[in-house]
Motif scaffolding. Structure first.
Motif, PDB file in Angstrom:
ATOM      1  N   TYR A   1      36.591  22.142 -66.079  1.00 20.77           N
ATOM      2  CA  TYR A   1      35.628  21.418 -65.244  1.00 20.77           C
ATOM      3  C   TYR A   1      34.899  20.333 -66.021  1.00 20.77           C
ATOM      4  O   TYR A   1      34.020  19.663 -65.475  1.00 20.77           O
ATOM      5  N   GLY A   2      35.242  20.149 -67.303  1.00 16.04           N
ATOM      6  CA  GLY A   2      34.621  19.086 -68.081  1.00 16.04           C
ATOM      7  C   GLY A   2      33.570  19.570 -69.041  1.00 16.04           C
ATOM      8  O   GLY A   2      32.468  19.010 -69.096  1.00 16.04           O
TER       9      GLY A   2
ATOM     10  N   LYS B   1      29.789  26.516 -63.524  1.00 15.95           N
ATOM     11  CA  LYS B   1      29.913  25.060 -63.417  1.00 15.95           C
ATOM     12  C   LYS B   1      28.742  24.485 -62.634  1.00 15.95           C
ATOM     13  O   LYS B   1      28.122  23.494 -63.045  1.00 15.95           O
ATOM     14  N   SER B   2      28.422  25.091 -61.504  1.00  9.80           N
ATOM     15  CA  SER B   2      27.333  24.584 -60.678  1.00  9.80           C
ATOM     16  C   SER B   2      26.011  24.608 -61.431  1.00  9.80           C
ATOM     17  O   SER B   2      25.225  23.656 -61.380  1.00  9.80           O
ATOM     18  N   PHE B   3      25.770  25.724 -62.150  1.00  9.68           N
ATOM     19  CA  PHE B   3      24.528  25.867 -62.906  1.00  9.68           C
ATOM     20  C   PHE B   3      24.444  24.852 -64.032  1.00  9.68           C
ATOM     21  O   PHE B   3      23.462  24.097 -64.154  1.00  9.68           O
TER      22      PHE B   3
ATOM     23  N   ASN C   1      23.066  16.801 -64.785  1.00  9.64           N
ATOM     24  CA  ASN C   1      22.221  16.268 -63.707  1.00  9.64           C
ATOM     25  C   ASN C   1      23.014  16.034 -62.434  1.00  9.64           C
ATOM     26  O   ASN C   1      22.838  15.040 -61.730  1.00  9.64           O
ATOM     27  N   GLN C   2      23.918  16.976 -62.127  1.00  7.45           N
ATOM     28  CA  GLN C   2      24.731  16.926 -60.916  1.00  7.45           C
ATOM     29  C   GLN C   2      24.483  18.197 -60.103  1.00  7.45           C
ATOM     30  O   GLN C   2      24.462  19.286 -60.663  1.00  7.45           O
ATOM     31  N   THR C   3      24.320  18.038 -58.812  1.00  3.99           N
ATOM     32  CA  THR C   3      24.032  19.188 -57.956  1.00  3.99           C
ATOM     33  C   THR C   3      25.074  19.282 -56.853  1.00  3.99           C
ATOM     34  O   THR C   3      25.314  18.307 -56.129  1.00  3.99           O
ATOM     35  N   ASP C   4      25.722  20.464 -56.740  1.00  2.00           N
ATOM     36  CA  ASP C   4      26.704  20.663 -55.671  1.00  2.00           C
ATOM     37  C   ASP C   4      26.253  21.705 -54.650  1.00  2.00           C
ATOM     38  O   ASP C   4      26.951  21.956 -53.676  1.00  2.00           O
TER      39      ASP C   4
END
Length: 370
Positions: free
Chosen positions: A142-143, A339-341, A348-351
């Protein structure tokens, strides 16, 4: 850098994969993944658990994104010989079964994105960094650059490139002096993080040359005793800016002081010890940043390592001490929520997944409190 669709047979070095090889599932994130084993020796810190005077000597594995254009991919056996033999005996498998497991990730490939966030991982007591590789390679896809750390004398067995090995010497259960063992673990994580800012070390990773990884603001996660290590590390070293605990207790001074780091707790529906729930509940008000506690239906304590996935790959039944949820589904849950956390607090990305906005796709996961 998107993961390509070249078949594994074209990517692999032919001599490395045999008819007996058992491959972990392919990663599904946007990046292809490589990995490199690294020995990190802390000459400034004696190993208090060693049988004779010696510096603290860690084995680690770095998982990382590689370029989509990389044509060669060497597939190697994942588990070290003594660890493989231990698993054969533990799970009553035919001799030699576990030496055949291999990752589809590319051994010693060139790291392509040193700018991506770094996250460190700590294993459970009597575990091994290698027994979380299915989850860790998926998370890296996921990077993320991900360093998994072994804790010698605490791990089941640690094997070194020169043939040395260290078995667990602290007993069958959590060590009697938990505070001392936890302090050693936390210093392991801090030293491992320092090492990734050391050009002598990072030059051993293909693709890095004289470059270093981003070590000023990193994530940390762990399972069981590794969860306690995660929690305490966010207090002892503020470079660990966010932490995820997979069914691990809140031990150490941190359960008295709390932490300023965001914390995600993902727990088994039936924790191994009932007092862990009391610790989580009591400590929860001391978590001063974003926090979420999730339970996973069908899971038990050992659902959070690779055991259920290994059993699934062998075609064996997974119930019992490994829980009723499949290993592949647990990898999907753990990696997606992690990944989401970490996307939220390191990129600084929110899914919305960490915030519970996509609960329909994760019926096994329930929010206990935040």
């Amino acid at each position: 850098m998107l993961q390509n669709t070249i078949t594994l047979s074209l990517l692999c070095a032919a001599a490395a994969v045999t008819a007996d090889s058992i491959l972990y599932p392919d990663t599904t994130g946007p990046y292809r993944v490589g990995y490199r084993h690294l020995e990190l020796v802390d000459y400034e810190r004696p190993d208090i658990f060693a049988q004779s005077p010696a510096p603290r000597d860690l084995m680690t594995t770095l998982f990382y994104p590689i370029a989509d254009s990389q044509e060669s991919c060497t597939i190697e056996p994942l588990l070290t010989p003594r660890l493989a033999n231990y698993l054969d005996a533990l799970l009553s498998a035919p001799s030699g079964t576990f030496k055949n497991f291999a990752l589809p990730s590319c051994a010693n490939a060139s790291l392509s994105r040193p700018d991506l966030p770094l996250v460190l991982f700590s294993h459970g007591y009597r575990g091994s960094r290698l027994l979380y590789s299915g989850f860790l390679q998926q998370f890296a896809s996921y990077g993320y650059n991900v360093l998994a750390v072994d804790h010698p004398s605490d791990a089941e067995v640690v094997e070194y490139p020169d043939g040395r090995y260290v078995y667990n010497s602290l007993g069958n259960d959590a060590p009697g002096d938990v505070e001392t063992a936890l302090e050693v673990r936390v210093h392991d994580m801090m030293f491992a993080l320092n090492s990734l800012n050391n050009k002598t070390i990072t030059s051993l990773v293909p693709g890095l040359s004289s470059k270093c990884l981003e070590t000023d603001s990193v994530g940390i996660f762990g399972h069981s005793f590794g969860g306690a290590t995660t929690f305490q590390s966010t207090v002892n070293d503020t470079r660990f800016v966010a932490g995820t605990c997979f069914d691990g207790p809140f031990w150490g001074s941190a359960n008295q002081t709390g932490t300023d780091a965001p914390i995600m707790l993902m727990a088994a529906l039936e924790p191994s010890n009932s007092y862990w729930e009391d610790e989580w509940t009591t400590t929860w008000p001391l978590l001063r940043n974003s926090k979420s506690w999730f339970d996973v239906a069908g899971s038990l304590h050992l659902s959070f390592d690779d055991f259920p996935l290994l059993m699934e790959l062998l075609g064996a039944e997974t119930g019992g001490i490994f829980g009723n949820i499949t290993g592949s589904r647990m990898v999907e849950i753990q990696s997606t929520f992690a990944k989401s956390f970490f996307n939220q607090f390191l990129k600084n990305q929110t899914d919305g997944i960490y915030d519970g906005d996509d609960s329909g796709n994760w019926p096994e996961v329930s929010l206990v409190m935040n």
